[in-house]
Design a protein around this motif. Sequence first.
Motif, PDB file in Angstrom:
ATOM      1  N   SER A 163     -37.420   9.588  -1.094  1.00 20.72           N
ATOM      2  CA  SER A 163     -38.210   9.362   0.127  1.00 20.72           C
ATOM      3  C   SER A 163     -39.599   8.829  -0.219  1.00 20.72           C
ATOM      4  O   SER A 163     -40.181   8.047   0.541  1.00 20.72           O
ATOM      5  CB  SER A 163     -38.325  10.656   0.933  1.00 20.72           C
ATOM      6  N   ASP A 164     -40.148   9.227  -1.386  1.00 21.80           N
ATOM      7  CA  ASP A 164     -41.438   8.681  -1.823  1.00 21.80           C
ATOM      8  C   ASP A 164     -41.311   7.207  -2.177  1.00 21.80           C
ATOM      9  O   ASP A 164     -42.215   6.409  -1.892  1.00 21.80           O
ATOM     10  CB  ASP A 164     -41.967   9.461  -3.027  1.00 21.80           C
ATOM     11  N   TRP A 165     -40.220   6.825  -2.828  1.00 26.63           N
ATOM     12  CA  TRP A 165     -39.989   5.400  -3.113  1.00 26.63           C
ATOM     13  C   TRP A 165     -40.025   4.594  -1.816  1.00 26.63           C
ATOM     14  O   TRP A 165     -40.685   3.555  -1.743  1.00 26.63           O
ATOM     15  CB  TRP A 165     -38.636   5.203  -3.793  1.00 26.63           C
ATOM     16  N   ALA A 166     -39.270   5.073  -0.819  1.00 26.02           N
ATOM     17  CA  ALA A 166     -39.200   4.345   0.463  1.00 26.02           C
ATOM     18  C   ALA A 166     -40.576   4.262   1.106  1.00 26.02           C
ATOM     19  O   ALA A 166     -40.988   3.203   1.606  1.00 26.02           O
ATOM     20  CB  ALA A 166     -38.207   5.033   1.391  1.00 26.02           C
ATOM     21  N   ARG A 167     -41.313   5.369   1.098  1.00 31.26           N
ATOM     22  CA  ARG A 167     -42.641   5.371   1.714  1.00 31.26           C
ATOM     23  C   ARG A 167     -43.587   4.397   1.018  1.00 31.26           C
ATOM     24  O   ARG A 167     -44.295   3.618   1.667  1.00 31.26           O
ATOM     25  CB  ARG A 167     -43.225   6.791   1.672  1.00 31.26           C
ATOM     26  N   LEU A 168     -43.593   4.414  -0.313  1.00 32.92           N
ATOM     27  CA  LEU A 168     -44.508   3.562  -1.054  1.00 32.92           C
ATOM     28  C   LEU A 168     -44.143   2.093  -0.951  1.00 32.92           C
ATOM     29  O   LEU A 168     -45.018   1.224  -0.973  1.00 32.92           O
ATOM     30  CB  LEU A 168     -44.536   3.995  -2.522  1.00 32.92           C
ATOM     31  N   LEU A 169     -42.871   1.788  -0.839  1.00 33.69           N
ATOM     32  CA  LEU A 169     -42.453   0.390  -0.755  1.00 33.69           C
ATOM     33  C   LEU A 169     -42.591  -0.177   0.657  1.00 33.69           C
ATOM     34  O   LEU A 169     -42.809  -1.381   0.809  1.00 33.69           O
ATOM     35  CB  LEU A 169     -40.999   0.257  -1.222  1.00 33.69           C
ATOM     36  N   ILE A 170     -42.497   0.682   1.672  1.00 36.48           N
ATOM     37  CA  ILE A 170     -42.506   0.186   3.053  1.00 36.48           C
ATOM     38  C   ILE A 170     -43.852   0.419   3.737  1.00 36.48           C
ATOM     39  O   ILE A 170     -44.349  -0.456   4.454  1.00 36.48           O
ATOM     40  CB  ILE A 170     -41.369   0.850   3.856  1.00 36.48           C
ATOM     41  N   TRP A 171     -44.458   1.570   3.546  1.00 39.55           N
ATOM     42  CA  TRP A 171     -45.748   1.849   4.193  1.00 39.55           C
ATOM     43  C   TRP A 171     -46.643   2.621   3.221  1.00 39.55           C
ATOM     44  O   TRP A 171     -46.834   3.826   3.339  1.00 39.55           O
ATOM     45  CB  TRP A 171     -45.533   2.648   5.491  1.00 39.55           C
ATOM     46  N   PRO A 172     -47.225   1.941   2.234  1.00 37.85           N
ATOM     47  CA  PRO A 172     -47.961   2.615   1.147  1.00 37.85           C
ATOM     48  C   PRO A 172     -49.403   2.941   1.506  1.00 37.85           C
ATOM     49  O   PRO A 172     -50.342   2.516   0.833  1.00 37.85           O
ATOM     50  CB  PRO A 172     -47.888   1.578   0.022  1.00 37.85           C
ATOM     51  N   ARG A 173     -49.584   3.718   2.548  1.00 35.23           N
ATOM     52  CA  ARG A 173     -50.945   4.075   2.935  1.00 35.23           C
ATOM     53  C   ARG A 173     -51.545   5.083   1.964  1.00 35.23           C
ATOM     54  O   ARG A 173     -52.689   4.963   1.531  1.00 35.23           O
ATOM     55  CB  ARG A 173     -50.948   4.651   4.358  1.00 35.23           C
ATOM     56  N   ALA A 174     -50.776   6.119   1.619  1.00 38.70           N
ATOM     57  CA  ALA A 174     -51.252   7.163   0.706  1.00 38.70           C
ATOM     58  C   ALA A 174     -50.782   6.843  -0.710  1.00 38.70           C
ATOM     59  O   ALA A 174     -49.585   6.838  -0.991  1.00 38.70           O
ATOM     60  CB  ALA A 174     -50.728   8.525   1.150  1.00 38.70           C
ATOM     61  N   LEU A 175     -51.731   6.550  -1.596  1.00 41.23           N
ATOM     62  CA  LEU A 175     -51.438   6.200  -2.981  1.00 41.23           C
ATOM     63  C   LEU A 175     -52.107   7.203  -3.914  1.00 41.23           C
ATOM     64  O   LEU A 175     -53.069   7.869  -3.542  1.00 41.23           O
ATOM     65  CB  LEU A 175     -51.950   4.790  -3.299  1.00 41.23           C
ATOM     66  N   SER A 176     -51.611   7.282  -5.129  1.00 41.59           N
ATOM     67  CA  SER A 176     -52.214   8.162  -6.125  1.00 41.59           C
ATOM     68  C   SER A 176     -51.936   7.601  -7.507  1.00 41.59           C
ATOM     69  O   SER A 176     -50.892   6.977  -7.739  1.00 41.59           O
ATOM     70  CB  SER A 176     -51.643   9.584  -6.010  1.00 41.59           C
ATOM     71  N   ALA A 177     -52.868   7.832  -8.431  1.00 40.25           N
ATOM     72  CA  ALA A 177     -52.649   7.417  -9.818  1.00 40.25           C
ATOM     73  C   ALA A 177     -51.684   8.350 -10.519  1.00 40.25           C
ATOM     74  O   ALA A 177     -51.105   7.996 -11.546  1.00 40.25           O
ATOM     75  CB  ALA A 177     -53.971   7.374 -10.571  1.00 40.25           C
ATOM     76  N   GLN A 178     -51.515   9.564  -9.990  1.00 42.23           N
ATOM     77  CA  GLN A 178     -50.622  10.555 -10.593  1.00 42.23           C
ATOM     78  C   GLN A 178     -49.862  11.269  -9.484  1.00 42.23           C
ATOM     79  O   GLN A 178     -50.474  11.893  -8.611  1.00 42.23           O
ATOM     80  CB  GLN A 178     -51.420  11.581 -11.414  1.00 42.23           C
ATOM     81  N   TYR A 179     -48.549  11.195  -9.509  1.00 40.61           N
ATOM     82  CA  TYR A 179     -47.709  11.967  -8.599  1.00 40.61           C
ATOM     83  C   TYR A 179     -47.058  13.070  -9.430  1.00 40.61           C
ATOM     84  O   TYR A 179     -46.408  12.789 -10.433  1.00 40.61           O
ATOM     85  CB  TYR A 179     -46.631  11.094  -7.972  1.00 40.61           C
ATOM     86  N   SER A 180     -47.237  14.311  -9.024  1.00 40.64           N
ATOM     87  CA  SER A 180     -46.754  15.393  -9.878  1.00 40.64           C
ATOM     88  C   SER A 180     -46.395  16.614  -9.045  1.00 40.64           C
ATOM     89  O   SER A 180     -46.862  16.766  -7.909  1.00 40.64           O
ATOM     90  CB  SER A 180     -47.824  15.755 -10.913  1.00 40.64           C
ATOM     91  N   PRO A 181     -45.579  17.502  -9.630  1.00 40.10           N
ATOM     92  CA  PRO A 181     -45.262  18.760  -8.948  1.00 40.10           C
ATOM     93  C   PRO A 181     -46.533  19.599  -8.781  1.00 40.10           C
ATOM     94  O   PRO A 181     -47.482  19.439  -9.544  1.00 40.10           O
ATOM     95  CB  PRO A 181     -44.283  19.437  -9.911  1.00 40.10           C
ATOM     96  N   PRO A 182     -46.552  20.505  -7.816  1.00 36.97           N
ATOM     97  CA  PRO A 182     -45.509  20.716  -6.814  1.00 36.97           C
ATOM     98  C   PRO A 182     -45.607  19.789  -5.616  1.00 36.97           C
ATOM     99  O   PRO A 182     -44.788  19.857  -4.710  1.00 36.97           O
ATOM    100  CB  PRO A 182     -45.755  22.163  -6.398  1.00 36.97           C
ATOM    101  N   ALA A 183     -46.622  18.902  -5.592  1.00 34.28           N
ATOM    102  CA  ALA A 183     -46.774  18.003  -4.444  1.00 34.28           C
ATOM    103  C   ALA A 183     -45.704  16.917  -4.419  1.00 34.28           C
ATOM    104  O   ALA A 183     -45.358  16.397  -3.360  1.00 34.28           O
ATOM    105  CB  ALA A 183     -48.161  17.362  -4.468  1.00 34.28           C
ATOM    106  N   THR A 184     -45.183  16.530  -5.572  1.00 30.14           N
ATOM    107  CA  THR A 184     -44.156  15.481  -5.670  1.00 30.14           C
ATOM    108  C   THR A 184     -42.964  16.021  -6.445  1.00 30.14           C
ATOM    109  O   THR A 184     -43.126  16.667  -7.467  1.00 30.14           O
ATOM    110  CB  THR A 184     -44.715  14.248  -6.405  1.00 30.14           C
ATOM    111  N   GLY A 185     -41.773  15.723  -5.952  1.00 30.07           N
ATOM    112  CA  GLY A 185     -40.562  16.101  -6.671  1.00 30.07           C
ATOM    113  C   GLY A 185     -40.256  17.580  -6.589  1.00 30.07           C
ATOM    114  O   GLY A 185     -39.637  18.130  -7.487  1.00 30.07           O
TER     115      GLY A 185
END
Length: 538
Positions: free
Chosen positions: A269-291
């Motif tokens: 779902s993060d792939w889809a969000r970043l490819l289609i509507w990448p408003r929220a970006l980060s240099a580091q995506y990590s647990p527990p916020a991601t995955g």
Amino acid sequence: MTGSARPRPASAALFLLLGLVLLATARSLGNGFAFDDIPIVAENTQIHTLASPWVYAQQSYWPPDNLGDAYRPWTIWCFAIQWAVGAGAPWMFHLTNLLLVGAVTVAVYWLGLELLPPLGAIVAGALFAVHPVHVEATGNIVGQGEIWMALFTVVAALIYVRARRNDTLGARTRIGLSVLLVLAAASKEQGIVLPGLLLLIEWFAFDRGSRSPKPRAVATTFIVLAVVGVGFLAGRFAVLGDLGGGPPAAGLEGQALFGRIRTMLPIASDWARLLIWPRALSAQYSPPATGSTATLAPGLLGGAVLVGFALLAWVSRRRSSTVSLGIAWTALALLPVSNVPFPTGVLLADRTLFLPSVGIVLAAGALIGHLGHNGRRQWLVAGGFATVIGLGAARSFSRQAVWHDNPTLFAQTIIDQPGGYRGYFILGRELVRRGEPRRAAAMYQRAADLFAGDYRVFEEWGQILRTEHHCEQAIPIFERGVRAYEDGTTVRSRLFECLLALGRTDEAIAVAEAGVARGLTEFKGSIERARKSNPAPR
């Protein structure tokens, strides 16, 4: 489609696209070295003296005193050239990134002209020019590998489509495609999927009638590319001794195939969000916020996203085969960084979406181009498209400044993802580098509070205390690191040394013996040394 005339690139469209590239990317010219730029470029003596390409073909991408991993000889050689030309100034690298992303954008537009109506090709090129998910690749120097890889891949796709359509798929074309395959894979590992992307083009871009005239020429082309690809992988193995993606990201250590799929499914779902509507970006995506796999919902959402795109590709295959091609392109380009075939060093990163985004913009070009032919909705489509391009350019322009330097980047990373441990972890590393161990220890502790699954946090946090002769405080931290990853050699070694320094010899021997039992043979000598020693406690 065989032999049909295709529109020529319009000068006005090219100027528009290059203008959008400048608007979205030129601000990066003021950036310095940040994050991985420092060990790979600024402090990497391997590129500070220009050597022949063959020298870099025998080296790892990361310097030996760092990870000594990955294999990107073309990218490293190009860095060496830029270092020599610009005398080590960061602007030379950023200028090269800018020029390269302009070239990729033009190549995407030209490929769009082969697969789409002119309006759809312009849409695809414009979306690619301003896509905010590209900022990490364009604003950070080491992202240049992604850009080179995408350039070689898209150019190869363009050559294949034209040769296939003009029935000129002969030896010269195969040699050219083979060279581009080697260059793409030597720029970034994802480039090895190039033959698969061409196979998708063959399947979706040409109807069955156009496949039939010379099937031997098509088959021979893919056999040649397969042989070249295997040969490149063999060369990589000869240099590095492996074909994997380096040390696995936190949460992937020791995971078998099913475990990696379960970990990565929420990230779809993060792939889809970043490819289609990448408003929220980060240099580091990590647990527990991601995955996060703590609950079932993220995995179900990720699975639903994958099923939804698969259904869209299936439904579109007859009405608009380019939509299906774009979705399939994105899926295949994501495969090497999905951690499913093998674990890599990141769960998710914007830079890894540079090549997959080509598929998304081609699919978007097909959809918007189709809607734009409806007279009643032309102005509505045009207005919506202009708004999206404006928002994308503004977001990319503002985001470029985040990659100015480490202090700016690390501060923004915590703002972007306050619930992810990696922002605090990398800030801790930077504070150690600046000689601020106490502040660094606080950052490591915050990272550990958020996520206890990355042994490197405990390894580096405990080392701060160990170097200050506080082994009694470091031992429980090192023990948490060993529990997080029992095969971690360095964290186990530091625990062993601290126990030995405090005179807790029996415990030190037990730690070393447990390491040997797990196949860490370097602890065999440590056991004998511990038995012979009886250090005074500190």
